[in-house]
Design a protein around this motif. Structure first.
Motif, PDB file in Angstrom:
ATOM      1  N   TRP A  68       7.672   7.205   1.731  1.00 12.43           N
ATOM      2  CA  TRP A  68       6.749   5.963   1.941  1.00 12.43           C
ATOM      3  C   TRP A  68       7.307   4.803   2.620  1.00 12.43           C
ATOM      4  CZ3 TRP A  68       7.452   1.124   0.231  1.00 12.43           C
ATOM      5  CH2 TRP A  68       8.038   0.708  -0.671  1.00 12.43           C
ATOM      6  N   PHE A  69       8.608   4.540   2.311  1.00  9.58           N
ATOM      7  CA  PHE A  69       9.447   3.442   3.053  1.00  9.58           C
ATOM      8  C   PHE A  69       9.638   3.564   4.443  1.00  9.58           C
ATOM      9  CE2 PHE A  69      12.903   0.472   4.114  1.00  9.58           C
ATOM     10  CZ  PHE A  69      12.478  -0.560   3.481  1.00  9.58           C
ATOM     11  N   PRO A  70      10.051   4.726   4.801  1.00  6.60           N
ATOM     12  CA  PRO A  70      10.382   4.911   6.316  1.00  6.60           C
ATOM     13  C   PRO A  70       9.157   4.992   7.055  1.00  6.60           C
ATOM     14  CG  PRO A  70      11.248   6.766   4.973  1.00  6.60           C
ATOM     15  CD  PRO A  70      10.903   5.741   4.064  1.00  6.60           C
ATOM     16  N   LEU A  71       8.114   5.455   6.591  1.00  8.99           N
ATOM     17  CA  LEU A  71       6.897   5.641   6.950  1.00  8.99           C
ATOM     18  C   LEU A  71       6.356   4.447   7.369  1.00  8.99           C
ATOM     19  CD1 LEU A  71       5.192   8.785   5.195  1.00  8.99           C
ATOM     20  CD2 LEU A  71       6.034   8.625   7.605  1.00  8.99           C
ATOM     21  N   ILE A  72       6.090   3.441   6.544  1.00  6.18           N
ATOM     22  CA  ILE A  72       5.447   2.219   6.392  1.00  6.18           C
ATOM     23  C   ILE A  72       6.156   1.552   7.539  1.00  6.18           C
ATOM     24  CG2 ILE A  72       4.865   0.085   5.275  1.00  6.18           C
ATOM     25  CD1 ILE A  72       2.916   2.416   4.813  1.00  6.18           C
TER      26      ILE A  72
ATOM     27  N   THR B  30      -4.726   4.557   6.907  1.00 11.89           N
ATOM     28  CA  THR B  30      -5.332   5.501   5.902  1.00 11.89           C
ATOM     29  C   THR B  30      -4.601   6.935   6.033  1.00 11.89           C
ATOM     30  OG1 THR B  30      -7.534   4.701   5.533  1.00 11.89           O
ATOM     31  CG2 THR B  30      -7.282   6.535   4.485  1.00 11.89           C
ATOM     32  N   ALA B  31      -4.493   7.274   7.113  1.00  9.96           N
ATOM     33  CA  ALA B  31      -3.681   8.755   7.455  1.00  9.96           C
ATOM     34  C   ALA B  31      -2.123   8.547   7.066  1.00  9.96           C
ATOM     35  CB  ALA B  31      -3.855   8.963   8.742  1.00  9.96           C
ATOM     36  N   ILE B  32      -1.825   7.214   7.384  1.00  5.22           N
ATOM     37  CA  ILE B  32      -0.049   7.248   7.027  1.00  5.22           C
ATOM     38  C   ILE B  32      -0.115   6.957   5.534  1.00  5.22           C
ATOM     39  CG2 ILE B  32       1.854   5.791   7.633  1.00  5.22           C
ATOM     40  CD1 ILE B  32       0.885   7.374   9.718  1.00  5.22           C
ATOM     41  N   ILE B  33      -0.928   6.309   5.134  1.00  6.84           N
ATOM     42  CA  ILE B  33      -0.678   6.386   3.444  1.00  6.84           C
ATOM     43  C   ILE B  33      -1.200   7.430   2.854  1.00  6.84           C
ATOM     44  CG2 ILE B  33      -1.723   5.205   1.506  1.00  6.84           C
ATOM     45  CD1 ILE B  33      -0.561   3.189   3.096  1.00  6.84           C
ATOM     46  N   ALA B  34      -1.948   8.235   3.424  1.00  6.94           N
ATOM     47  CA  ALA B  34      -2.173   9.789   2.770  1.00  6.94           C
ATOM     48  C   ALA B  34      -1.054  10.772   2.824  1.00  6.94           C
ATOM     49  CB  ALA B  34      -3.198  10.414   3.574  1.00  6.94           C
ATOM     50  N   LEU B  35      -0.156  10.422   3.932  1.00  2.65           N
ATOM     51  CA  LEU B  35       0.959  11.019   4.246  1.00  2.65           C
ATOM     52  C   LEU B  35       2.037  10.785   3.434  1.00  2.65           C
ATOM     53  CD1 LEU B  35       1.702  13.168   6.467  1.00  2.65           C
ATOM     54  CD2 LEU B  35       2.866  11.412   7.823  1.00  2.65           C
ATOM     55  N   ALA B  36       2.273   9.338   3.102  1.00  2.00           N
ATOM     56  CA  ALA B  36       3.037   8.840   2.044  1.00  2.00           C
ATOM     57  C   ALA B  36       2.978   9.506   0.636  1.00  2.00           C
ATOM     58  CB  ALA B  36       3.119   7.331   2.191  1.00  2.00           C
TER      59      ALA B  36
ATOM     60  N   LEU C  54       0.914  -1.345   0.054  1.00  2.00           N
ATOM     61  CA  LEU C  54       0.119   0.040   0.049  1.00  2.00           C
ATOM     62  C   LEU C  54       0.787   1.296   0.089  1.00  2.00           C
ATOM     63  CD1 LEU C  54      -2.760  -1.057   2.642  1.00  2.00           C
ATOM     64  CD2 LEU C  54      -2.983  -0.983   0.189  1.00  2.00           C
ATOM     65  N   GLY C  55       2.037   1.371   0.896  1.00  2.00           N
ATOM     66  CA  GLY C  55       2.817   2.493   0.857  1.00  2.00           C
ATOM     67  C   GLY C  55       3.447   2.656  -0.405  1.00  2.00           C
ATOM     68  N   TRP C  56       3.971   1.556  -1.009  1.00  2.00           N
ATOM     69  CA  TRP C  56       4.684   1.871  -2.242  1.00  2.00           C
ATOM     70  C   TRP C  56       3.880   2.577  -3.374  1.00  2.00           C
ATOM     71  CZ3 TRP C  56       3.579  -1.012  -6.951  1.00  2.00           C
ATOM     72  CH2 TRP C  56       4.544  -0.841  -8.130  1.00  2.00           C
ATOM     73  N   GLY C  57       2.564   1.860  -3.423  1.00  2.00           N
ATOM     74  CA  GLY C  57       1.480   2.196  -4.154  1.00  2.00           C
ATOM     75  C   GLY C  57       1.130   3.736  -3.941  1.00  2.00           C
ATOM     76  N   ALA C  58       1.062   4.238  -2.809  1.00  2.00           N
ATOM     77  CA  ALA C  58       0.926   5.706  -2.646  1.00  2.00           C
ATOM     78  C   ALA C  58       2.093   6.509  -2.902  1.00  2.00           C
ATOM     79  CB  ALA C  58       0.908   5.785  -1.037  1.00  2.00           C
ATOM     80  N   GLY C  59       3.435   5.924  -2.665  1.00  2.00           N
ATOM     81  CA  GLY C  59       4.478   6.722  -3.075  1.00  2.00           C
ATOM     82  C   GLY C  59       4.659   6.711  -4.527  1.00  2.00           C
TER      83      GLY C  59
END
Length: 237
Positions: free
Chosen positions: A165-169, A152-158, A72-77
């Motif tokens: 995105w990688f360090p956040l996830i 969802t908030a973390i994905i939006a932040l990414a 999910l994080g990679w997709g958001a990034g």
């Protein structure tokens, strides 16, 4: 700023774990992934064997849900990078999404379709560590009204800052995984946390709203200033 967001992501992962949607089910999760009853997990006999089995299956479960979060994080990034020219718009839309998710946690905004658990129902899981890994994937692929808004908030932040995105996830996953892993040692010691989980969710929702407002106005740097102001001199570098 990236360091601040990483810290926020870790705290968000911890908040997801202690949420009223997750923590009360913690003993059941351990029972499913290990194949042992809760009483067996608490049994003092064969403590080393039980602990080894619990910890290793917990690790496989953590790897399973982390795989989904990284995807999910990679997709958001990737989305953020692809639409880099619209970065300000993405930042503002992400901020609005974070505010809405915060309002959900506080209890002000609770649409019915988001207040239901949507998870894969495992009456029994495939045996072995691969089965536990797949169960972790199923757990992360679902939605709950407590964990979903935070993730969802973390994905939006990414998405608002693609290179992070990688360090956040990683931080979010660690925030969820570390207490999950540690409490595998103390299966009967979650009641005191449950007492405060609802309050902590509301506090987390308020913080998400404030963070969303700062992100929307492009003033996230004010969090850094505030943290520097409350940090003792001996902790500053």
């Amino acid at each position: 700023m990236a360091d601040i967001n990483v810290g926020i992501a870790f705290a968000a992962g911890f908040a997801s774990f202690i949420s009223p949607c997750c923590l009360p089910l913690y003993p059941s999760y351990l029972s499913i992934i290990t194949g042992m009853s809760v009483n067996d997990l608490k049994n003092e006999q064969n403590r080393k064997e039980v602990r080894f089995r619990t910890m290793t299956h917990t690790l496989a479960f953590i790897l399973g849900f982390s795989a989904v979060y990284y995807t999910l994080g990679w997709g958001a990034g990737l989305f953020g990078e692809f639409f880099m020219e619209y970065q300000d718009l993405i930042r503002q839309l992400s901020a609005l999404l974070i505010i809405v998710m915060g309002l959900m946690l506080v209890g002000i905004f609770q649409p019915r379709f988001l207040m239901k658990d949507r998870k894969f129902n495992f009456k029994s899981k495939p045996t072995g560590y691969i089965g536990t890994f797949l169960f972790g994937i199923g757990f992360a692929a679902g939605w709950s009204p407590c964990v979903g808004p935070i993730l969802t908030a973390i994905i939006a932040l990414a998405a608002s800052d693609p290179g992070t995105w990688f360090p956040l996830i990683t931080s979010y996953s660690l925030g969820f995984a570390v207490p999950f892993f540690i409490l595998a040692f103390f299966i009967g010691s979650t009641r005191w946390i449950l007492k405060y989980s609802s309050i902590l969710m509301k506090v987390g929702g308020i913080l998400m709203i404030l963070m969303g407002i700062l992100l929307f106005t492009d003033q996230m740097y004010k969090i850094t200033i505030w943290l520097q102001g409350i940090t003792p001199e001996w902790l500053k570098f």
